[in-house]
Write an enzyme that holds these catalytic residues in place. Structure first.
Site, PDB file in Angstrom:
ATOM      1  N   ASN A 123      40.597  45.822  48.865  1.00 47.53           N
ATOM      2  CA  ASN A 123      41.146  46.805  47.924  1.00 47.53           C
ATOM      3  C   ASN A 123      40.958  46.368  46.473  1.00 47.53           C
ATOM      4  OD1 ASN A 123      42.100  48.759  49.766  1.00 47.53           O
ATOM      5  ND2 ASN A 123      43.987  47.616  50.119  1.00 47.53           N
TER       6      ASN A 123
ATOM      7  N   TYR B  18      47.387  43.358  46.667  1.00 43.39           N
ATOM      8  CA  TYR B  18      48.701  43.969  46.484  1.00 43.39           C
ATOM      9  C   TYR B  18      49.221  43.697  45.072  1.00 43.39           C
ATOM     10  CZ  TYR B  18      48.157  44.714  51.452  1.00 43.39           C
ATOM     11  OH  TYR B  18      47.661  45.109  52.678  1.00 43.39           O
TER      12      TYR B  18
ATOM     13  N   HIS C  10      54.008  37.253  48.320  1.00 45.89           N
ATOM     14  CA  HIS C  10      52.665  37.764  48.607  1.00 45.89           C
ATOM     15  C   HIS C  10      51.989  38.116  47.284  1.00 45.89           C
ATOM     16  CE1 HIS C  10      49.304  39.268  50.673  1.00 45.89           C
ATOM     17  NE2 HIS C  10      49.874  40.040  51.574  1.00 45.89           N
TER      18      HIS C  10
ATOM     19  N   ASN D  53      45.481  39.528  48.480  1.00 46.66           N
ATOM     20  CA  ASN D  53      44.965  40.641  49.285  1.00 46.66           C
ATOM     21  C   ASN D  53      45.081  42.018  48.631  1.00 46.66           C
ATOM     22  OD1 ASN D  53      44.530  38.601  51.082  1.00 46.66           O
ATOM     23  ND2 ASN D  53      46.028  39.267  52.592  1.00 46.66           N
TER      24      ASN D  53
ATOM     25  N   THR E  39      50.891  41.815  59.848  1.00 43.54           N
ATOM     26  CA  THR E  39      51.551  43.115  59.787  1.00 43.54           C
ATOM     27  C   THR E  39      51.431  43.816  61.138  1.00 43.54           C
ATOM     28  OG1 THR E  39      51.171  43.364  57.427  1.00 43.54           O
ATOM     29  CG2 THR E  39      51.525  45.378  58.673  1.00 43.54           C
TER      30      THR E  39
END
Length: 350
Positions: free
Chosen positions: A237, A182, A177, A180, A27
């Site tokens: 997260n 998300y 994706h 991670n 990113t």
């Protein structure tokens, strides 16, 4: 010795890679204000076309998926046209490129999609994360809305449409994706999925959304052009929960049946150990998934080559060293010293 990194590798009958070195998704927050890729981005990717495969920076499938500033989208005609400039540049350099399809789920922020009139942040359950948006610390995360069945159906359709848009934009395939912390990953972990319906509680239910997305994308563009990234070890997260192991024990064999282009580990450092996985994320996945596997996570060319030789995974994804070394593949092949990565390099696309 790193000779095995420079062998060609057939993902399937449709796609053969020129070597086993992948550029990991990185990113960069360098799209314009309409989330359209820029010429600087096209130049950046073209300079790295010697990779066996480039996996693009994560690309938002719809406006409410945005959780970081200036991350590119793949839902408007202007964005599709912008990405076509990127893919043309990579192909002219002899490379291949997959788009990484992304919805950030509960780490999205309404600041980025207020023009749509919606303020809902979407997640499996109304369970938020503490903290604030990277690069915009004044924006604190909010408690998300638990998605309805209607929301889920629309999300599946939007992943499918984004995949179709990616092919229209000239990508060779897509990586969904699912890692991670998300949106897809949030369904796969007990920390973020507290649902009581057919998308929660049991491994089969918690894996349902991810499989629905994979199936919709594969049906739209072909399983040979569809890949997935997963994080069986919760680390970003997301709080870990030993019950998560059972979810991935169910999910991974289901994915193997689908003959995807590849499965990609989502981990920042593959030296991390997870008690409930019995070791590293990559070792766990390799133990239950027998198709093409991409390893990543602070490997050097040498350590990655050794891991491939030991059959720990098949392909090596390289992240930050590719920021510092656009000619990473050539440098490794020729035994040249690498430029060391530093955070200051994030300020510009070079």
């Amino acid at each position: 010795m790193t000779d095995n990194l420079f062998q060609t590798f057939a993902l399937n009958e449709t796609i053969t890679l020129q070597n086993r070195i992948l550029m990991a998704p990185l990113t960069r927050c360098m799209a314009d204000e309409e989330l359209v890729p820029t010429q600087a981005m096209a130049d950046y990717y073209a300079r790295r076309a010697e990779a066996g495969l480039i996996i693009s920076e994560a690309v938002i499938i719809r406006p409410d998926g945005q959780g970081y500033p200036n991350t590119p989208g793949l839902f408007s005609s202007a964005q599709i046209d912008g990405w076509r400039v990127v893919t043309d540049a990579v192909h002219q350099g002899g490379g291949k490129i997959f788009a990484q399809l992304w919805h950030t789920g509960r780490v999205a922020h309404p600041h980025f999609f207020k023009k749509t009139g919606s303020t809902d942040v979407l997640a499996p359950s109304a369970v938020g994360v503490e903290g604030s948006v990277p690069r915009m610390r004044e924006l604190s995360y909010q408690v998300p809305k638990a998605v309805t069945h209607e929301d889920i159906a629309q999300l599946v359709a939007d992943y499918s449409q984004a995949a179709s848009n990616a092919i229209d934009a000239g990508f060779d395939g897509v990586e969904i994706h699912g890692a991670n912390g998300y949106l897809l990953d949030q369904f796969l972990h007990h920390d973020s999925n507290h649902r009581q319906d057919e998308y929660g509680q049991t491994p089969e239910n918690m894996a349902r959304f991810a499989l629905e997305v994979v199936d919709a994308v594969a049906q739209r563009i072909g399983n040979e052009r569809t890949a997935l990234r997963v994080s069986p070890g919760a680390y970003f997260n997301m709080a870990s929960d030993e019950r998560d192991r059972a979810v991935f024990d169910y999910l991974l064999p289901q994915l193997e049946l689908r003959n995807l282009a590849f499965l990609h580990i989502g981990i920042f450092d593959d030296a991390m150990k997870f008690d409930y996985l019995g070791g590293s994320a990559s070792a766990y996945v390799r133990s239950v998934y027998n198709k093409t596997l991409v390893g990543v996570g602070s490997y050097s060319a040498e350590s990655g080559s050794s891991a491939i030789a030991q059959d720990k995974f098949d392909l090596l994804a390289i992240g930050r060293p590719f920021i510092a070394n656009p000619d990473y593949v050539s440098r490794v092949r020729e035994g040249k010293e690498l430029v060391e990565y530093s955070d200051e390099m994030l300020a510009n696309l070079v």
